[in-house]
Design an enzyme around this catalytic site. Structure first.
Site, PDB file in Angstrom:
ATOM      1  N   PRO A 184     -31.060  58.435  15.802  1.00 19.31           N
ATOM      2  CA  PRO A 184     -31.832  57.402  14.531  1.00 19.31           C
ATOM      3  C   PRO A 184     -31.978  57.467  13.670  1.00 19.31           C
ATOM      4  O   PRO A 184     -32.740  58.672  13.285  1.00 19.31           O
ATOM      5  CB  PRO A 184     -32.540  56.396  15.678  1.00 19.31           C
ATOM      6  CG  PRO A 184     -32.916  57.088  16.776  1.00 19.31           C
ATOM      7  CD  PRO A 184     -32.059  58.381  17.320  1.00 19.31           C
ATOM      8  N   LYS A 185     -31.672  57.193  13.001  1.00 16.78           N
ATOM      9  CA  LYS A 185     -32.240  56.883  11.566  1.00 16.78           C
ATOM     10  C   LYS A 185     -33.137  56.186  11.524  1.00 16.78           C
ATOM     11  O   LYS A 185     -33.387  54.984  10.548  1.00 16.78           O
ATOM     12  CB  LYS A 185     -31.118  57.029  10.447  1.00 16.78           C
ATOM     13  CG  LYS A 185     -31.917  57.560   9.139  1.00 16.78           C
ATOM     14  CD  LYS A 185     -30.441  57.668   7.663  1.00 16.78           C
ATOM     15  CE  LYS A 185     -31.216  57.756   6.161  1.00 16.78           C
ATOM     16  NZ  LYS A 185     -32.575  56.547   6.304  1.00 16.78           N
ATOM     17  N   VAL A 186     -34.568  56.391  11.803  1.00 17.44           N
ATOM     18  CA  VAL A 186     -35.396  55.296  12.039  1.00 17.44           C
ATOM     19  C   VAL A 186     -36.050  55.668  10.349  1.00 17.44           C
ATOM     20  O   VAL A 186     -36.233  56.350   9.606  1.00 17.44           O
ATOM     21  CB  VAL A 186     -36.579  56.297  12.989  1.00 17.44           C
ATOM     22  CG1 VAL A 186     -38.263  55.835  13.120  1.00 17.44           C
ATOM     23  CG2 VAL A 186     -36.059  56.776  14.038  1.00 17.44           C
ATOM     24  N   GLY A 245     -29.999  53.025  10.459  1.00 17.99           N
ATOM     25  CA  GLY A 245     -27.982  54.138  10.429  1.00 17.99           C
ATOM     26  C   GLY A 245     -27.760  55.228  11.838  1.00 17.99           C
ATOM     27  O   GLY A 245     -29.558  55.617  12.344  1.00 17.99           O
TER      28      GLY A 245
END
Length: 560
Positions: free
Chosen positions: A123-125, A278
């Site tokens: 996950p794009k944290v 994202g």
């Protein structure tokens, strides 16, 4: 980290399609527009980095930054001068932050994956990037991302975050880790809840003094261990064993863009402990740390989620006149995609509301989808230097105008046709605004019922109407001729509810014309003001003429 991502121009351009048109500006205006936007972005940047305060939503900042780059490319400006964050920090990163290149869609992800193997998705944290430095098993330094080479000393703040391990052992005893400090959430569903300005909130916590208690709600997601174990599974195993468990829990091997899409959709639509914007796809094998430089991380890419709201340029302002003469304002937009909807227009509201918004062509507005996918304006995020606003129509329109077609009556006349064709009136099945416009343009209607005089041959000769369409419409017109009297009166715009008309019980034009204001006032939902408007409508010459015309066509209730 929001502003830090700006260090590489290409990272911004995903917001704009390659076909985005350059503005038709003079050099002087282009310089002015670019300078003003640069200045505004610099002010927001300073507020964000120096004070930890976000004066604008993260997504708005990102999209306006991309707009600036596009303008600079259009007019030959320096596309790098103002994009880097202000660097007040002087602490060098042991290993630079590379940043991550963003890809526009699944096809681009598939292309990037084609010649690579050992791929993983994470996950794009959404938080702020940080470097954690451990020496001899102790956390000795925490550095904000800054410009990727140097940043702020955040060591004291990070030591107050319980979720960040203060000691490590084994290979991690002397390590440099890169990750994202984020705000912990309970089942955050990104698609429903959006970004919630998460990056700015975390940045504010890290910037402000005397906020020890708020740091308890932060955690860290480690996404890079430069010069760590050679394989991804081993890196994840050791990180998890040391207390950095999120990376292992939310890293999955993938072999295709379909795999990435499946995971991306799942993380977008299910509850997670953090906000994301994202996914990141990366190779398990990474270069040696000595080769890492800002903007040169070619072993990882991001595929962002579609924004909940998008910044759109206003290309025009139009005024629409409804059947009752009410004027509404519509803004035309440079097309943007929201979910799977291509948005080119948005309703502003009344003229008064438009004046309150102060929207002119060239402005940029934030647009989102309301219930049932209807575009709406959230806010004006940028105003053009030139305020060329069209003048709204005067007070020439009201509930008793434009039953007959004239040059100044085109919009209200079409609105009346659309109304009479609706289910509330004559229910002309299969006819919408576009169809009425075509008929009116082809046959030059005199008034709102002129279509009743069209022959089957004329309908078949209408440009854009197929033989089948013409046949269906002819059938519809014949059905409409036998609609009840009350439907025809509704189509003529009588200012009464259908319930009041049914309670009245009149079945002929003569009966209706004979009624007094006192009579109308006694009907349900009909007060003194509405009764007065009914009399004004009844006595209007155009209404009387339409009644006579319908009588000549032997329409129900109008014949003597």
């Amino acid at each position: 980290m929001r502003r830090g991502k700006s260090i590489v121009l290409s990272l911004l351009l995903w917001h704009f399609p390659v076909w985005a048109a350059c503005p038709d500006w003079s050099p002087a205006r282009a310089n002015d527009e670019i300078a003003r936007l640069q200045q505004q972005l610099a002010q927001w940047n300073d507020s964000y980095w120096q004070q930890g305060v976000s004066a604008v939503d993260d997504s708005v900042y990102d999209q306006l930054s991309a707009q600036l780059v596009q303008w600079q490319r259009c007019f030959g400006g320096d596309t790098g001068a103002e994009l880097a964050p202000p660097v007040s920090g002087s602490l060098p990163h042991p290993v630079p932050h590379t940043g991550v290149r963003k890809l526009a869609d699944k096809q681009a992800v598939q292309q990037w994956m084609r010649k690579r193997s050992d791929l993983w998705v994470q996950p794009k944290v959404d938080g702020v990037a940080v470097t954690l430095v451990y020496r001899d098993g102790r956390l000795v330094s925490a550095i904000s991302r800054g410009n990727g080479l140097k940043g702020e000393d955040w060591t004291q703040k990070v030591r107050l975050i319980p979720a960040v391990p203060q000691s490590t052992k084994g290979a991690l005893a002397n390590s440099t880790l890169q990750g994202e400090i984020f705000l912990l959430h309970d089942n955050h569903i990104q698609r429903q809840m959006g970004g919630m300005n998460a990056r700015s909130k975390v940045a504010g916590m890290m910037m402000r003094q005397n906020n020890t208690s708020s740091l308890q709600s932060l955690s860290v997601f480690i996404w890079a261990w430069p010069d760590g174990p050679a394989t991804m599974p081993e890196r994840l195993r050791q990180l998890s064993g040391a207390g950095f468990g999120f990376a292992q829990q939310y890293s999955q091997p993938v072999k295709s863009a379909d795999d990435v899409e499946r995971v991306r959709t799942a993380w977008w639509t299910t509850g997670l402990p953090f906000v994301t914007d994202g996914v990141v796809v990366r190779t398990g094998k990474e270069p040696e740390a000595r080769h890492w430089m800002p903007g040169q991380g070619d072993w990882l890419v991001a595929w962002k989620y579609p924004p909940v709201a998008k910044v759109a340029e206003v290309t025009g302002v139009q005024f629409a006149v409804g059947k009752s003469g009410k004027i509404s304002v519509v803004a035309s937009l440079a097309p943007v995609m929201l979910d799977d909807k291509r948005v080119k227009r948005v309703n502003v509201g009344s003229v008064r509301r438009w004046e309150e918004w102060d929207i002119a062509p060239g402005d940029h507005i934030l647009v989102s989808l309301a219930g049932q996918g209807i575009p709406r304006i959230d806010k004006v995020v940028w105003r053009s230097t030139q305020r060329d606003k069209p003048a709204p129509p005067g007070n020439r329109y009201n509930a008793l105008t434009c039953f007959y077609a004239t040059e100044v009556c085109q919009e209200q006349f079409i609105a009346r046709l659309v109304w009479l064709g609706s289910k509330e009136a004559l229910e002309v099945d299969g006819m919408g605004e576009a169809g009425w416009r075509v008929l009116h343009q082809a046959h030059r209607f005199e008034h709102i019922f002129s279509w009743l005089a069209l022959t089957q041959e004329q309908l078949q000769a209408t440009p854009g109407f197929s033989k089948e369409k013409s046949k269906q419409l002819w059938h519809q017109f014949n059905l409409v001729r036998h609609r009840p009297f009350i439907r025809w009166v509704m189509a003529m715009g009588i200012p009464l509810t259908q319930g009041a008309l049914k309670a009245n019980g009149d079945r002929s034009w003569g009966q209706l014309l004979a009624r007094t204001a006192e009579y109308w006032q006694q009907l349900p939902t009909t007060g003194e003001g509405r009764a007065r408007r009914v009399i004004q409508w009844r006595d209007n010459p155009e209404i009387r003429a339409l009644g006579n015309w319908l009588a000549a066509r032997h329409i129900n209730g109008f014949s003597p």
